[in-house]
Design a protein around this motif. Sequence first.
Motif, mmCIF file in Angstrom:
data_model
loop_
_atom_site.group_PDB
_atom_site.id
_atom_site.type_symbol
_atom_site.label_atom_id
_atom_site.label_comp_id
_atom_site.label_asym_id
_atom_site.label_seq_id
_atom_site.Cartn_x
_atom_site.Cartn_y
_atom_site.Cartn_z
ATOM 1 N N VAL B 41 3.142 11.000 -38.783
ATOM 2 C CA VAL B 41 3.462 11.758 -39.995
ATOM 3 C C VAL B 41 4.590 11.048 -40.753
ATOM 4 C CG1 VAL B 41 4.517 13.917 -40.798
ATOM 5 C CG2 VAL B 41 2.708 13.984 -39.082
ATOM 6 N N LEU B 42 5.511 10.455 -40.002
ATOM 7 C CA LEU B 42 6.616 9.698 -40.595
ATOM 8 C C LEU B 42 6.194 8.261 -40.850
ATOM 9 C CD1 LEU B 42 9.398 10.796 -38.066
ATOM 10 C CD2 LEU B 42 9.029 11.678 -40.375
ATOM 11 N N GLU B 43 6.435 7.774 -42.048
ATOM 12 C CA GLU B 43 6.209 6.359 -42.338
ATOM 13 C C GLU B 43 7.503 5.793 -42.932
ATOM 14 O OE1 GLU B 43 3.669 4.178 -41.965
ATOM 15 O OE2 GLU B 43 1.971 5.480 -41.446
ATOM 16 N N LEU B 44 7.701 4.497 -42.821
ATOM 17 C CA LEU B 44 8.795 3.872 -43.548
ATOM 18 C C LEU B 44 8.560 4.148 -45.034
ATOM 19 C CD1 LEU B 44 9.033 0.403 -41.759
ATOM 20 C CD2 LEU B 44 10.442 2.425 -41.376
ATOM 21 N N ARG B 45 9.649 4.480 -45.753
ATOM 22 C CA ARG B 45 9.510 4.783 -47.170
ATOM 23 C C ARG B 45 8.806 3.665 -47.921
ATOM 24 N NH1 ARG B 45 15.194 7.207 -49.300
ATOM 25 N NH2 ARG B 45 15.132 8.778 -47.658
ATOM 26 N N ILE B 59 6.273 12.375 -53.260
ATOM 27 C CA ILE B 59 6.474 12.033 -51.852
ATOM 28 C C ILE B 59 7.733 12.716 -51.304
ATOM 29 C CG2 ILE B 59 7.054 10.125 -50.279
ATOM 30 C CD1 ILE B 59 5.319 8.317 -52.047
ATOM 31 N N TYR B 60 7.633 13.312 -50.120
ATOM 32 C CA TYR B 60 8.780 13.903 -49.419
ATOM 33 C C TYR B 60 9.575 12.800 -48.726
ATOM 34 C CZ TYR B 60 7.638 18.947 -49.442
ATOM 35 O OH TYR B 60 7.418 20.245 -49.778
ATOM 36 N N GLU B 61 10.840 12.667 -49.052
ATOM 37 C CA GLU B 61 11.670 11.666 -48.387
ATOM 38 C C GLU B 61 12.614 12.325 -47.396
ATOM 39 O OE1 GLU B 61 13.450 9.065 -51.260
ATOM 40 O OE2 GLU B 61 11.559 8.799 -52.334
ATOM 41 N N LEU B 62 12.864 11.641 -46.282
ATOM 42 C CA LEU B 62 13.808 12.175 -45.295
ATOM 43 C C LEU B 62 15.221 11.761 -45.655
ATOM 44 C CD1 LEU B 62 11.117 12.583 -43.688
ATOM 45 C CD2 LEU B 62 12.532 12.369 -41.649
ATOM 46 N N GLN B 63 16.173 12.569 -45.180
ATOM 47 C CA GLN B 63 17.571 12.257 -45.406
ATOM 48 C C GLN B 63 17.933 10.979 -44.644
ATOM 49 O OE1 GLN B 63 21.022 14.668 -43.868
ATOM 50 N NE2 GLN B 63 20.497 15.858 -45.679
ATOM 51 N N GLN B 65 19.907 9.684 -42.165
ATOM 52 C CA GLN B 65 20.769 10.136 -41.064
ATOM 53 C C GLN B 65 21.120 8.968 -40.160
ATOM 54 O OE1 GLN B 65 17.981 13.370 -39.845
ATOM 55 N NE2 GLN B 65 19.736 14.739 -40.082
ATOM 56 N N GLU B 68 16.428 4.310 -40.171
ATOM 57 C CA GLU B 68 15.525 3.870 -41.227
ATOM 58 C C GLU B 68 15.367 4.918 -42.318
ATOM 59 O OE1 GLU B 68 12.512 1.731 -38.056
ATOM 60 O OE2 GLU B 68 12.392 3.867 -38.473
ATOM 61 N N LEU B 70 12.881 7.019 -44.234
ATOM 62 C CA LEU B 70 11.530 7.468 -43.913
ATOM 63 C C LEU B 70 11.011 8.435 -44.968
ATOM 64 C CD1 LEU B 70 12.132 8.216 -40.119
ATOM 65 C CD2 LEU B 70 11.172 6.134 -41.121
ATOM 66 N N LEU B 72 7.428 11.379 -45.526
ATOM 67 C CA LEU B 72 6.250 12.013 -44.918
ATOM 68 C C LEU B 72 4.985 11.453 -45.566
ATOM 69 C CD1 LEU B 72 7.341 15.757 -44.681
ATOM 70 C CD2 LEU B 72 7.736 13.874 -43.087
ATOM 71 N N ARG B 73 3.974 11.253 -44.775
ATOM 72 C CA ARG B 73 2.754 10.662 -45.344
ATOM 73 C C ARG B 73 2.193 11.550 -46.445
ATOM 74 N NH1 ARG B 73 -0.564 11.213 -39.832
ATOM 75 N NH2 ARG B 73 -0.590 13.467 -39.686
#
Lengths: 434, 434
Positions: B41-45, B59-63, B65, B68, B70, B72-73
Amino acid sequence: LRPAQGTRDQNPARTALRDRLLAAVVACFKRHGAAAIDTPVLELRETLLGKYGEEGKLIYELQDQGGELLALRYDLTVPFARYLAMNKITNMKRYHIAKVYRRDNPAMTRGRYREFYQCDFDIAGQFDPMIPDAECLKIVHEVLSDLQLGDFLIKVNDRRILNGVFAVCGIPDSKFLPTCSTVDKLDKMPWEEVRTEMIGERGLLPEAADRIGEYVRLHGGLDLVERLLQDPRLSQNKLAKEGLGDLKLLFEYLALFGIAGEISFDLSLARGLDYYTGVIFEAVLLQPENDHVGEPVGVGSVAGGGRYDGLVGMFDPKGRKVPCVGVSIGIERIFSILEQRVEASKEKIRPTETQVLVATPQKNLVAARLKLISELWNAGVKAEMLYKKDPKLLKQLQYCEDTGIPLAAIVGEQELKDGVVKLRDVATREEVRM
Amino acid sequence: LRPAQGTRDQNPARTALRDRLLAAVVACFKRHGAAAIDTPVLELRETLLGKYGEEGKLIYELQDQGGELLALRYDLTVPFARYLAMNKITNMKRYHIAKVYRRDNPAMTRGRYREFYQCDFDIAGQFDPMIPDAECLKIVHEVLSDLQLGDFLIKVNDRRILNGVFAVCGIPDSKFLPTCSTVDKLDKMPWEEVRTEMIGERGLLPEAADRIGEYVRLHGGLDLVERLLQDPRLSQNKLAKEGLGDLKLLFEYLALFGIAGEISFDLSLARGLDYYTGVIFEAVLLQPENDHVGEPVGVGSVAGGGRYDGLVGMFDPKGRKVPCVGVSIGIERIFSILEQRVEASKEKIRPTETQVLVATPQKNLVAARLKLISELWNAGVKAEMLYKKDPKLLKQLQYCEDTGIPLAAIVGEQELKDGVVKLRDVATREEVRM
């Protein structure tokens, strides 16, 4: 070019093996009458924060892109509790198999990932003591037996007994949870190191640590439960007495299930998560030293769970509690073991189920192939053909051998004229016209 | 207390219905010889950015932290292309059923969510023209037929034909993609509004827009393909000619599959994503006006896909291309329709499969129940019991009726003495001792 750290792609052979594994787990969960639910991968951050104790720092948070502050689910238990509280459900037996996310140090060879499957079975509701708890242990036993993973041991303990032990050893309430986390390391480090951590990091008095040490190194069966019920100090502690009384009942039920012999009452079992309130348990595989094939797989626990009677209440505005007990099967670790075993055995896992390859021996027969394969698909037959207009027959038969397709349906000029199809058994080379 | 916006919990009845639906899709994908893979579910941005055109802003981007960056697909196609390039795979038929994530405006009644399932089938490899493409259309036809969704229409077009149309209408190359996005809205808004957007937002000349309008409002079958092959302007355009030639071949194959009649060549079909390079298609359900049960469900397309020959090359350091064609089944929209239909029909979906309830008519028999149920589980029988020590028989039988358990295995004092079990058919009340 690579996937995110701690995650992995599953190729067809691995996916087929994993599906086989998950099917066995689902079959067990359904055998016990559980219904499936699904909750989102995304949860509001506030739903997850403060539910996991120290481990919570590993929660993946989403960027603030406007809208809500979100996080990826850390386990399937907290979302389940949110679901129960939100829908005011007081009574439910459910399973949920899905991925969860932790910003942990990945150790891929040991089946530790940042994205991994959990297989959870939980029973929520106000029921007579230990009947649902015993069923959870039975489920662990069934799954590990069904998957033929070799010998295993299921450890049980009770948070109330641990708390009682801490209390009679003179530990203040406020240090129960951190002491729990430290005790939990006893399966990975010797007592001396655990003792050092208790005194150094957790600030316990050496005498208190030593007293704890006398208890947490005990393990046994019903006999140990009964001995501790007579223990002069523990028997004075209300919580410990409750926990020991329930464990006694649990062992009676496990005996009726015929599995008491594989369950060990182990006072060192503490489990890291804060939300457990009663019985806790964990299953470990017992691998004989010389059974290592290829790289040694250092598997830790492959299943675990326990009672969490307070979690749903944390989500209820009026604090109404729904007692829960549940188990989570550590499918990734089991998968790592089975994958290594398959590799060692040279067993070839077929990732597809195709029954027939539609083939032609001459050129210019793509129309005949398309017509035949369409009829097969419409009849529900699993069929493939090569995506070439004029493939060589040898290439088509070779494809069957490479991918394990057992039959070739051959339609050539003669067959077209006679209105038949030649069915060839790829392995034996036998042919029939039909 | 609620789930994140645009996501939803699936209760047991809905999960059972969804599983039934997904099983039908999987059966079709397997019938066509596809192997399952799974990607995270997680991909490199950086893997996702720049692959989706305008839509990519969702696209949903992760914080950040640490570690990397990251995301969400967003779909299952780009991760598949990454997988192919990374593993240097030039030839594969795979399916993948999993959740994807888009920060879109949710419209839950129409089956539009921020977290939703995609069911993708793709064929990668250098093959003879239109054979894999025709199979994708056959799959759409099979799935929609299998699910008994009523009448439907499958629209096809070709990006090359659209590009040819734009070229002969005097649109510069740089405006092809935005013009495509605008044309794609023709199924939701009248031509006049599309024309206004072309001129106002996309900066086309009114004459050019009018010329485009003459083409994109055409639809038909093989006849239309042949007419356009004779079109004095289009027939001069290399790309359009290629596209039309391939569509002609496609219709021949679809006729062999017996489904050409349900496929419409529709020049207004453009599809939003940038990565399509050849044939594109989309399926829409044809709901008669008066078929609305309860709330009207305004479903749009329920399946779509096309050829994307350039995507894998974007991930290959040497730009090596792997031609691909694939289809995605819009299972959430189909689910919304089926869910409404089930509600309207008052059909009760049983979320569990329990066959037997183990029951007792007298008190103090919990041991007998636990022993019997354990034997049943060990024999693979799906069995439940109430988690009470001494439940009333009526309550136990009531539970069977409420949850649809067909049989009760009753063990009372007399049965224990005789060493038998009384099996009761809950519906007919017939009993046998065995």
